[in-house]
Scaffold this active site. Structure first.
Site, PDB file in Angstrom:
ATOM      1  N   SER A   1       0.798  -1.230   0.000  1.00  8.77           N
ATOM      2  CA  SER A   1       0.000   0.000   0.000  1.00  8.77           C
ATOM      3  C   SER A   1       0.832   1.282   0.000  1.00  8.77           C
ATOM      4  CB  SER A   1      -0.955   0.022   1.194  1.00  8.77           C
ATOM      5  OG  SER A   1      -0.229   0.132   2.398  1.00  8.77           O
TER       6      SER A   1
ATOM      7  N   ASP B   1      -8.139   6.204   4.225  1.00  8.63           N
ATOM      8  CA  ASP B   1      -8.208   5.049   5.127  1.00  8.63           C
ATOM      9  C   ASP B   1      -9.470   4.960   5.973  1.00  8.63           C
ATOM     10  OD1 ASP B   1      -5.772   4.174   4.233  1.00  8.63           O
ATOM     11  OD2 ASP B   1      -4.637   5.034   5.896  1.00  8.63           O
TER      12      ASP B   1
ATOM     13  N   HIS C   1       1.004   4.377   6.763  1.00  7.42           N
ATOM     14  CA  HIS C   1       0.421   5.202   5.700  1.00  7.42           C
ATOM     15  C   HIS C   1       0.815   6.661   5.866  1.00  7.42           C
ATOM     16  CE1 HIS C   1      -3.000   2.302   4.292  1.00  7.42           C
ATOM     17  NE2 HIS C   1      -1.804   1.912   3.920  1.00  7.42           N
TER      18      HIS C   1
END
Length: 180
Positions: free
Chosen positions: A57, A123, A96
């Site tokens: 990701s 998210d 992230h």
């Protein structure tokens, strides 16, 4: 005779004092590793100063298997920083990028929105049901450095537990049968 034959012969000449010495040495190694981990926690201000990237990701910034070094200071979290966070009722931390930060003027409270660089949407779908933002208590740390691909060892042992058990067994046998 080979490694296995030598190991069997070594077990036959079992010496209690030698075995206790090996167990104490192993205990000291484990204790030293735990102490080093606790010292790193204190120095970095992070509950987990080192994490492994488990998914794609965050590509191209980080690849699966990279090890990230974290630090959690008092500086405000800003958009663009890469953070590692926990979500309520999920065990595995997520790596992230921060895309939005809302700061409240009267308090030190902040609300953070994150997104994986390689993901199409933010998210919010990953957060706990009803949760729209992360708060500071969810953040484990900020990425301050990394080692590429070194974490693959952890990923392989997690995805294939038999390899982990074989490795632990082999190391245990080596520790018990070692003559030094």
């Amino acid at each position: 005779m080979g490694f296995i034959g030598d190991s069997i012969n070594s077990l036959k000449s079992f010496n209690l004092r030698h075995t206790l010495e090996q167990i104490i040495t192993l205990g000291m190694i484990v204790s030293s590793a735990l102490i080093i981990w606790k010292v790193l926690m204190c120095l970095t201000g992070s509950e987990s100063p080192v994490v492994v990237v488990l998914s794609e990701s965050m590509e191209p910034a980080f690849q699966r298997g990279d090890i990230l070094f974290l630090r959690m200071g008092e500086d405000p979290i800003r958009a663009g920083e890469i953070v590692v966070f926990n979500i309520d009722r999920r065990e595995i931390p997520i790596v992230h990028r921060v895309i939005k930060v809302h700061e409240r003027n009267k308090t030190a409270d902040i609300e953070i929105l994150t997104k994986g660089d390689n993901n199409d949407q933010d998210d919010r779908v990953l957060y706990a049901p009803g949760q729209q933002w992360l708060e500071r208590q969810h953040i484990m740390g900020r990425a301050v450095g990394f080692l590429p691909y070194v974490g693959y060892v952890t990923i392989i042992m997690t995805e294939n537990p038999i390899i982990k058990y074989i490795l632990i067994g082999a190391l245990g046998l080596l520790a018990i049968t070692s003559k030094d």
